[in-house]
Design an enzyme around this catalytic site. Structure first.
Site, PDB file in Angstrom:
ATOM      1  N   ARG A   1      21.813  46.429  32.313  1.00  0.00           N
ATOM      2  CA  ARG A   1      23.146  46.765  31.748  1.00  0.00           C
ATOM      3  C   ARG A   1      24.148  47.215  32.810  1.00  0.00           C
ATOM      4  NH1 ARG A   1      19.909  49.043  27.635  1.00  0.00           N
ATOM      5  NH2 ARG A   1      19.761  47.574  25.902  1.00  0.00           N
TER       6      ARG A   1
ATOM      7  N   LYS B   1      36.300  40.489  39.333  1.00  0.00           N
ATOM      8  CA  LYS B   1      36.033  39.364  38.433  1.00  0.00           C
ATOM      9  C   LYS B   1      34.772  38.692  38.916  1.00  0.00           C
ATOM     10  CE  LYS B   1      40.409  37.725  36.582  1.00  0.00           C
ATOM     11  NZ  LYS B   1      41.360  36.610  36.564  1.00  0.00           N
TER      12      LYS B   1
ATOM     13  N   GLU C   1      44.396  30.138  49.276  1.00  0.00           N
ATOM     14  CA  GLU C   1      44.615  31.410  48.559  1.00  0.00           C
ATOM     15  C   GLU C   1      45.551  32.320  49.363  1.00  0.00           C
ATOM     16  OE1 GLU C   1      43.612  31.634  45.492  1.00  0.00           O
ATOM     17  OE2 GLU C   1      41.619  30.755  45.224  1.00  0.00           O
TER      18      GLU C   1
ATOM     19  N   LYS D   1      46.452  42.054  46.772  1.00  0.00           N
ATOM     20  CA  LYS D   1      45.527  41.921  45.644  1.00  0.00           C
ATOM     21  C   LYS D   1      45.216  43.287  45.049  1.00  0.00           C
ATOM     22  CE  LYS D   1      41.872  39.682  43.346  1.00  0.00           C
ATOM     23  NZ  LYS D   1      40.981  38.562  43.223  1.00  0.00           N
TER      24      LYS D   1
ATOM     25  N   GLU E   1      43.561  42.153  33.367  1.00  0.00           N
ATOM     26  CA  GLU E   1      44.458  41.023  33.085  1.00  0.00           C
ATOM     27  C   GLU E   1      44.966  41.052  31.649  1.00  0.00           C
ATOM     28  OE1 GLU E   1      43.164  37.439  35.168  1.00  0.00           O
ATOM     29  OE2 GLU E   1      44.284  36.224  33.750  1.00  0.00           O
TER      30      GLU E   1
ATOM     31  N   ARG F   1      48.199  40.602  36.543  1.00  0.00           N
ATOM     32  CA  ARG F   1      47.100  39.998  37.302  1.00  0.00           C
ATOM     33  C   ARG F   1      47.090  38.474  37.164  1.00  0.00           C
ATOM     34  NH1 ARG F   1      40.938  42.108  38.258  1.00  0.00           N
ATOM     35  NH2 ARG F   1      40.331  40.306  39.509  1.00  0.00           N
TER      36      ARG F   1
ATOM     37  N   ASN G   1      46.752  33.529  39.295  1.00  0.00           N
ATOM     38  CA  ASN G   1      46.297  32.195  38.892  1.00  0.00           C
ATOM     39  C   ASN G   1      47.291  31.105  39.258  1.00  0.00           C
ATOM     40  OD1 ASN G   1      43.927  33.196  37.774  1.00  0.00           O
ATOM     41  ND2 ASN G   1      44.933  33.643  35.820  1.00  0.00           N
TER      42      ASN G   1
ATOM     43  N   HIS H   1      46.215  27.550  39.797  1.00  0.00           N
ATOM     44  CA  HIS H   1      44.823  27.441  39.349  1.00  0.00           C
ATOM     45  C   HIS H   1      44.669  26.676  38.034  1.00  0.00           C
ATOM     46  CE1 HIS H   1      44.163  30.219  42.596  1.00  0.00           C
ATOM     47  NE2 HIS H   1      42.872  30.304  42.354  1.00  0.00           N
TER      48      HIS H   1
ATOM     49  N   HIS I   1      41.799  24.388  38.721  1.00  0.00           N
ATOM     50  CA  HIS I   1      40.487  24.468  38.055  1.00  0.00           C
ATOM     51  C   HIS I   1      40.159  23.156  37.352  1.00  0.00           C
ATOM     52  CE1 HIS I   1      40.037  29.146  37.827  1.00  0.00           C
ATOM     53  NE2 HIS I   1      39.691  28.649  38.992  1.00  0.00           N
TER      54      HIS I   1
ATOM     55  N   HIS J   1      36.907  24.541  45.953  1.00  0.00           N
ATOM     56  CA  HIS J   1      37.861  25.361  45.204  1.00  0.00           C
ATOM     57  C   HIS J   1      39.240  25.423  45.861  1.00  0.00           C
ATOM     58  CE1 HIS J   1      39.250  28.487  42.491  1.00  0.00           C
ATOM     59  NE2 HIS J   1      39.618  29.207  43.541  1.00  0.00           N
TER      60      HIS J   1
HETATM   61  P1  NAD Z   1      31.374  29.384  48.845  1.00  0.00           P
HETATM   62  O1  NAD Z   1      30.883  30.701  48.489  1.00  0.00           O
HETATM   63  O2  NAD Z   1      30.701  28.198  48.248  1.00  0.00           O
HETATM   64  O3  NAD Z   1      31.327  29.239  50.432  1.00  0.00           O
HETATM   65  C1  NAD Z   1      31.743  28.015  51.001  1.00  0.00           C
HETATM   66  C2  NAD Z   1      30.651  27.415  51.883  1.00  0.00           C
HETATM   67  O4  NAD Z   1      30.644  28.106  53.135  1.00  0.00           O
HETATM   68  C3  NAD Z   1      29.239  27.516  51.339  1.00  0.00           C
HETATM   69  O5  NAD Z   1      28.551  26.353  51.697  1.00  0.00           O
HETATM   70  C4  NAD Z   1      28.652  28.707  52.083  1.00  0.00           C
HETATM   71  O6  NAD Z   1      27.280  28.623  52.212  1.00  0.00           O
HETATM   72  C5  NAD Z   1      29.324  28.576  53.414  1.00  0.00           C
HETATM   73  N1  NAD Z   1      29.509  29.820  54.152  1.00  0.00           N
HETATM   74  C6  NAD Z   1      29.953  31.000  53.669  1.00  0.00           C
HETATM   75  N2  NAD Z   1      30.153  31.865  54.662  1.00  0.00           N
HETATM   76  C7  NAD Z   1      29.802  31.234  55.805  1.00  0.00           C
HETATM   77  C8  NAD Z   1      29.810  31.619  57.158  1.00  0.00           C
HETATM   78  N3  NAD Z   1      30.282  32.801  57.560  1.00  0.00           N
HETATM   79  N4  NAD Z   1      29.350  30.728  58.068  1.00  0.00           N
HETATM   80  C9  NAD Z   1      28.918  29.498  57.673  1.00  0.00           C
HETATM   81  N5  NAD Z   1      28.923  29.079  56.408  1.00  0.00           N
HETATM   82  C10 NAD Z   1      29.369  29.927  55.483  1.00  0.00           C
HETATM   83  O7  NAD Z   1      32.914  29.182  48.481  1.00  0.00           O
HETATM   84  P2  NAD Z   1      34.219  30.098  48.621  1.00  0.00           P
HETATM   85  O8  NAD Z   1      35.306  29.143  48.957  1.00  0.00           O
HETATM   86  O9  NAD Z   1      34.008  31.285  49.452  1.00  0.00           O
HETATM   87  O10 NAD Z   1      34.406  30.625  47.123  1.00  0.00           O
HETATM   88  C11 NAD Z   1      34.720  29.733  46.086  1.00  0.00           C
HETATM   89  C12 NAD Z   1      34.354  30.384  44.776  1.00  0.00           C
HETATM   90  O11 NAD Z   1      35.069  31.608  44.644  1.00  0.00           O
HETATM   91  C13 NAD Z   1      34.702  29.529  43.586  1.00  0.00           C
HETATM   92  O12 NAD Z   1      33.622  29.500  42.705  1.00  0.00           O
HETATM   93  C14 NAD Z   1      35.864  30.261  42.938  1.00  0.00           C
HETATM   94  O13 NAD Z   1      35.926  30.077  41.559  1.00  0.00           O
HETATM   95  C15 NAD Z   1      35.552  31.690  43.301  1.00  0.00           C
HETATM   96  N6  NAD Z   1      36.716  32.595  43.283  1.00  0.00           N
HETATM   97  C16 NAD Z   1      36.553  33.766  42.641  1.00  0.00           C
HETATM   98  C17 NAD Z   1      37.587  34.681  42.606  1.00  0.00           C
HETATM   99  C18 NAD Z   1      37.385  36.010  41.944  1.00  0.00           C
HETATM  100  O14 NAD Z   1      38.361  36.764  41.788  1.00  0.00           O
HETATM  101  N7  NAD Z   1      36.179  36.331  41.543  1.00  0.00           N
HETATM  102  C19 NAD Z   1      38.809  34.397  43.251  1.00  0.00           C
HETATM  103  C20 NAD Z   1      38.927  33.170  43.924  1.00  0.00           C
HETATM  104  C21 NAD Z   1      37.866  32.258  43.931  1.00  0.00           C
HETATM  105  N1  GLY Z   2      41.464  35.336  41.545  1.00  0.00           N
HETATM  106  C1  GLY Z   2      42.010  35.781  40.293  1.00  0.00           C
HETATM  107  C2  GLY Z   2      41.837  37.237  40.038  1.00  0.00           C
HETATM  108  O1  GLY Z   2      41.160  37.958  40.753  1.00  0.00           O
HETATM  109  O2  GLY Z   2      42.368  37.721  39.073  1.00  0.00           O
END
Ligand code: NAD
Ligand code: GLY
Length: 395
Positions: free
Chosen positions: A152, A174, A216, A258, A268, A273, A277, A280, A284, A297
């Protein structure tokens, strides 16, 4: 075992002017910044700088977390950085174990989630135990959701290793996973106890992933900070060469923006917040329709950003030349700004967009820009306008 494998100096001036909440830490390497996320009892600090991974244990000890912890990482990040994380945690008296998932968007799935729970239970993680999310946004979203729901809810710390995670996904709480029908459809708000952005880890990040993170960064300029946008235009070469001082300031500025936005609207509910997006809605949709394979992404967000900018010129007061500036900056970064659309693909994009969380009462909602740095969320956009703008971004 890898889970999921089987399934297939102007700088300083800038900091002073922009990062009023970013204080150098006296006991750590320079450049080092901290940004506070103020959320009452859920407040935490974002640490930005070099050599932070070696201090992971010290940061966790300050948080008075339980002894046992699980580092959730992926198959690219784990081999590079998990040993350093384990060493740092052990030196601070923690008992860490490592859970490695297959890298990529596929990690954000119900199957991998279930396997992570099993690993945590096998390692006997308890209520005071914690999770370390070591990786990019995919690991962060997954590991954060594991922490939000296991027993939980237990604590977690984000160690962000992609530019995208350092400027966006590791901050704000998030967390979640994807369903076959759409992105981030299952999730929660669960704030981390701390965020570590070790800029050294960016040295191993593939070029494509670094560019994707820049989508971003550009977003923050568009939604809140025209001066950041101008700085990106001016200093793009240094940023793309990953100059640590320049990056430190850019990451800190994005985190400050942020944290202000999240501080104003954690869940949100007021619309503040939702401005995060920008780009997005279409982004998305493009990600989902390519099965998370063709565009990563940030690339999909780049395409969505150009679409949102064009819609903003069509429906709001954003001058065409400002929409051109946004597209030109994304192009200079090396991000996609045009996409091939067959009629079938266009229809699939509409279907994918309608499954997104940003749909309300069946209507697609967009964040649109009145000017650079001034955006409004929740804008209804008729399909005809979306189609017209898709024509503009078609190759
Ligand atoms: P990711 O986590 O897939 O990383 C991208 C790639 O880089 C992967 O293959 C990973 O293994 C590799 N990698 C990571 N760090 C590395 C490093 N230092 N050296 C070598 N390789 C490395 O992708 P991302 O672009 O970081 O994140 C995308 C995700 O984030 C999406 O799912 C998106 O929806 C999410 N997201 C979430 C929020 C939120 O607020 N929670 C905001 C924006 C995006
Ligand atoms: N990346 C969108 C949020 O954090 O709200």
């Amino acid at each position: 075992m890898v889970i999921g494998r089987s399934a297939s100096e102007a700088e300083i001036e800038f900091t002073l002017a922009y990062c009023f909440s970013c204080e150098p830490e006296p006991d750590t390497l320079w450049p080092m910044r901290t940004v506070e996320v103020s959320l009452g009892t859920r407040s935490y600090t974002i640490h930005i700088g070099s050599g932070l991974l070696t201090k992971l244990g010290d940061h966790c000890r300050r948080l008075k977390l339980g002894e046992r912890c699980a580092i959730i990482t992926d198959s690219n990040v784990g081999p590079r950085y998990a040993d350093a994380a384990v060493r740092a945690l052990k030196m601070a008296g923690f008992v860490p174990s490592v859970v490695t998932v297959t890298a990529g968007e596929g990690a954000k799935s119900l199957k991998v989630l279930g396997e992570c729970y099993d690993q945590l239970a096998m390692k006997r993680l308890e209520r005071r135990s914690f999770v370390v999310a070591l990786g990019g946004g995919c690991v962060g979203d997954l590991a954060g959701f594991v922490a939000a729901t296991y027993l939980r809810g237990i604590s977690y710390v984000q160690v962000a290793t992609t530019l995208l995670a350092q400027v966006d996904s590791s901050v704000g709480g998030k967390v979640g996973i994807n369903l076959k029908s759409g992105k981030n459809l299952v999730g929660s708000f669960h704030q981390p106890r701390a965020v570590l952005c070790d800029l050294d880890t960016l040295s191993t990040l593939p070029e494509r992933e670094f560019r994707a993170g820049m989508a971003e960064v550009v977003k923050y300029g568009v939604i809140r900070d025209p001066e950041l946008f101008r700085r990106l235009e001016r200093e793009l070469d240094k940023i793309m060469k990953r100059d640590v001082n320049t990056l430190s300031n850019v990451v800190a500025r994005c985190c400050t923006l942020k944290s202000e936005i999240v501080g104003a609207d954690e869940y949100e509910t007021t619309g503040v917040r939702a401005i995060l997006n920008f780009g997005h809605t279409v982004g998305h949709g493009i990600e989902a329709l390519s099965g998370y394979n063709e565009f990563i992404h940030g690339e999909a967000v780049s395409l969505g950003t150009v679409a949102a900018a064009r819609l903003s010129s069509r429906l709001m007061s954003l001058p065409d030349k400002e929409a051109d500036r946004i597209r030109d900056l994304l192009q200079r970064i090396g991000l996609p700004t045009a996409i091939k659309f067959t009629p079938k693909k266009r229809e699939a994009l509409f279907d994918a967009m309608r499954l997104d969380k940003k749909v309300s009462g069946g209507e697609l909602k967009f964040v649109l820009a009145k000017s650079l740095g001034d955006v409004v969320p929740g804008q209804r956009v008729p399909d005809a306008d979306i189609n017209a703008v898709l024509n503009l971004i078609a190759e």
